[in-house]
Design a protein around this motif. Structure first.
Motif, PDB file in Angstrom:
ATOM      1  N   LEU A  19       0.826  -1.265  -0.008  1.00 21.61           N
ATOM      2  CA  LEU A  19      -0.299   0.002  -0.228  1.00 21.61           C
ATOM      3  C   LEU A  19       0.878   1.300   0.129  1.00 21.61           C
ATOM      4  N   ALA A  20       1.791   1.347   0.602  1.00 27.23           N
ATOM      5  CA  ALA A  20       2.714   2.626   1.010  1.00 27.23           C
ATOM      6  C   ALA A  20       2.820   3.493  -0.065  1.00 27.23           C
ATOM      7  N   PRO A  21       3.098   3.213  -1.113  1.00 27.85           N
ATOM      8  CA  PRO A  21       3.269   4.155  -2.530  1.00 27.85           C
ATOM      9  C   PRO A  21       2.173   5.159  -2.631  1.00 27.85           C
ATOM     10  N   VAL A  22       0.854   4.497  -2.299  1.00 29.78           N
ATOM     11  CA  VAL A  22      -0.224   5.449  -2.613  1.00 29.78           C
ATOM     12  C   VAL A  22      -0.331   6.499  -1.638  1.00 29.78           C
ATOM     13  N   PRO A  23      -0.380   6.275  -0.348  1.00 26.68           N
ATOM     14  CA  PRO A  23      -0.445   7.443   0.614  1.00 26.68           C
ATOM     15  C   PRO A  23       0.909   8.301   0.432  1.00 26.68           C
ATOM     16  N   LEU A  24       2.035   7.888   0.140  1.00 29.03           N
ATOM     17  CA  LEU A  24       3.333   8.547  -0.007  1.00 29.03           C
ATOM     18  C   LEU A  24       3.238   9.523  -1.137  1.00 29.03           C
ATOM     19  N   PHE A  25       2.620   9.116  -2.239  1.00 27.19           N
ATOM     20  CA  PHE A  25       2.233   9.999  -3.185  1.00 27.19           C
ATOM     21  C   PHE A  25       0.998  11.151  -3.011  1.00 27.19           C
ATOM     22  N   PHE A  26       0.243  10.717  -2.538  1.00 29.27           N
ATOM     23  CA  PHE A  26      -1.056  11.320  -2.297  1.00 29.27           C
ATOM     24  C   PHE A  26      -1.311  12.184  -0.999  1.00 29.27           C
ATOM     25  N   TYR A  27      -0.358  12.050  -0.299  1.00 29.16           N
ATOM     26  CA  TYR A  27      -0.803  12.457   1.225  1.00 29.16           C
ATOM     27  C   TYR A  27      -0.979  13.781   1.480  1.00 29.16           C
ATOM     28  N   ARG A  28      -0.561  14.770   0.497  1.00 26.21           N
ATOM     29  CA  ARG A  28      -1.044  16.052   0.588  1.00 26.21           C
ATOM     30  C   ARG A  28      -2.347  16.221   0.321  1.00 26.21           C
ATOM     31  N   TYR A 186      18.596  -5.126   0.171  1.00 25.18           N
ATOM     32  CA  TYR A 186      19.061  -5.514  -1.305  1.00 25.18           C
ATOM     33  C   TYR A 186      18.720  -4.093  -2.311  1.00 25.18           C
ATOM     34  N   ALA A 187      19.616  -3.739  -2.990  1.00 26.53           N
ATOM     35  CA  ALA A 187      19.318  -2.483  -4.066  1.00 26.53           C
ATOM     36  C   ALA A 187      18.692  -1.243  -3.171  1.00 26.53           C
ATOM     37  N   ARG A 188      19.387  -1.192  -2.210  1.00 28.81           N
ATOM     38  CA  ARG A 188      19.180   0.193  -1.140  1.00 28.81           C
ATOM     39  C   ARG A 188      19.194   1.322  -2.105  1.00 28.81           C
ATOM     40  N   GLU A 189      20.100   1.856  -2.839  1.00 28.48           N
ATOM     41  CA  GLU A 189      20.347   2.886  -3.296  1.00 28.48           C
ATOM     42  C   GLU A 189      19.101   3.058  -4.441  1.00 28.48           C
ATOM     43  N   PHE A 190      18.833   1.879  -5.121  1.00 26.90           N
ATOM     44  CA  PHE A 190      17.889   2.115  -5.970  1.00 26.90           C
ATOM     45  C   PHE A 190      16.364   2.363  -5.124  1.00 26.90           C
ATOM     46  N   ILE A 191      16.128   1.633  -4.060  1.00 30.97           N
ATOM     47  CA  ILE A 191      15.168   2.009  -3.403  1.00 30.97           C
ATOM     48  C   ILE A 191      14.851   3.363  -2.820  1.00 30.97           C
ATOM     49  N   GLU A 192      15.931   3.815  -2.450  1.00 33.45           N
ATOM     50  CA  GLU A 192      16.001   5.145  -1.896  1.00 33.45           C
ATOM     51  C   GLU A 192      15.684   6.248  -3.250  1.00 33.45           C
ATOM     52  N   GLY A 193      16.248   5.832  -4.317  1.00 32.08           N
ATOM     53  CA  GLY A 193      16.127   6.741  -5.278  1.00 32.08           C
ATOM     54  C   GLY A 193      14.687   6.814  -5.775  1.00 32.08           C
ATOM     55  N   SER A 195      12.138   6.194  -3.981  1.00 31.93           N
ATOM     56  CA  SER A 195      11.509   6.994  -3.014  1.00 31.93           C
ATOM     57  C   SER A 195      11.580   8.221  -3.213  1.00 31.93           C
ATOM     58  N   GLN A 196      12.764   8.812  -3.547  1.00 30.42           N
ATOM     59  CA  GLN A 196      12.675  10.037  -3.593  1.00 30.42           C
ATOM     60  C   GLN A 196      11.934  10.675  -4.859  1.00 30.42           C
ATOM     61  N   TRP A 197      11.985   9.864  -5.938  1.00 29.64           N
ATOM     62  CA  TRP A 197      11.160  10.121  -7.107  1.00 29.64           C
ATOM     63  C   TRP A 197       9.729  10.219  -6.884  1.00 29.64           C
ATOM     64  N   LEU A 198       9.247   9.277  -6.264  1.00 31.56           N
ATOM     65  CA  LEU A 198       7.926   9.353  -5.742  1.00 31.56           C
ATOM     66  C   LEU A 198       7.312  10.288  -4.830  1.00 31.56           C
ATOM     67  N   ALA A 199       8.281  10.840  -3.984  1.00 31.29           N
ATOM     68  CA  ALA A 199       7.991  12.192  -3.320  1.00 31.29           C
ATOM     69  C   ALA A 199       7.854  13.292  -4.010  1.00 31.29           C
ATOM     70  N   TYR A 200       8.780  13.248  -5.117  1.00 32.81           N
ATOM     71  CA  TYR A 200       9.148  14.414  -5.837  1.00 32.81           C
ATOM     72  C   TYR A 200       7.844  14.526  -6.812  1.00 32.81           C
TER      73      TYR A 200
END
Length: 234
Positions: A19-28, A186-193, A195-200
């Protein structure tokens, strides 16, 4: 939204696990976070219990990102107040499945003993939601403690911990995650990147929505100032 890939009665915990990507994108825009969370569940889990569980949990994650305290999130008044603010849509949409409503009312708080008191981290979405909220409620504000509590319930351990981690992560922040755990991701840098893209992208979407709504409201205001004859000419 109609069910696309599932049927009534399908109420597994997978809809919550992802679920998390949905509220991370739309929480505002919390109402959008709640609505899209329900729709995301219906793609694969056609039961109302699944969509309601995701709608409620999305509201909790959005609330955490907007600065609501843990005590506020776990209080049943949170749902009541957010309904008044329009997070959960119209009057019909606010009526949750009774099993989900029972959790909203704090069923997990009466089961402090966890497994011995009936908490189960199973594949059924109602059990999974209750288990994750129990772990969050009694984690002593420690991410490590909460994850271990979720896992040690047994059964569907990884999913229960994943559901817990979405809300706990939003509430406590990345600095609360044990560094030695992060080192092994695993693939931490990819996941963090990602996440930053999703927030942006979420911020950009919200900015566009505000701009479009502002233009629309301005247009409506200009119409309202016209005389009836001028309105007809337009």
């Amino acid at each position: 939204m109609s069910t696309l890939c599932s049927y009534e009665g399908v109420a597994g915990n997978g809809a919550l696990m992802r679920l998390a990507p949905v509220p991370l994108f739309f929480y505002r825009s919390p109402a959008d976070a709640v609505r899209h969370a329900g729709n995301s569940a219906l793609l694969t889990h056609g039961d109302k219990r699944a969509s309601d569980a995701c709608r409620y949990y999305s509201a909790l994650i959005a609330g955490a990102l907007l600065g609501y305290s843990k005590d506020e999130l776990l209080d049943k008044q949170f749902y009541i107040d957010r309904c008044k603010e329009g997070w959960f849509g119209g009057s019909e949409e606010r009526v949750l499945d009774p099993e989900i409503q029972n959790i909203v009312d704090g069923s997990f708080k009466d089961k402090k003993g966890g497994y011995v008191d009936g908490i189960r981290g199973k594949g059924y979405i109602v059990s999974a939601l209750e288990a994750a909220l129990w772990a969050f409620c009694y984690d002593n504000n420690c991410f490590r403690t909460g994850v271990l509590q979720a896992v040690n319930l047994g059964d569907d351990t990884d999913t229960t911990a994943a559901i817990y981690g979405q809300l706990a992560g939003a509430c406590y922040g990345i600095n609360a995650l044990p560094p030695e755990w992060l080192e092994k991701v695993y693939a931490r840098e990819f996941i963090e990147g990602l996440s930053q893209w999703l927030a942006y992208e979420g911020k950009e979407w919200y900015t566009r929505q505000k701009t479009n709504n502002g233009l629309q409201n301005a247009s409506l205001d200009s119409y309202s100032q016209l005389e009836p004859t001028e309105m007809n000419e337009v």
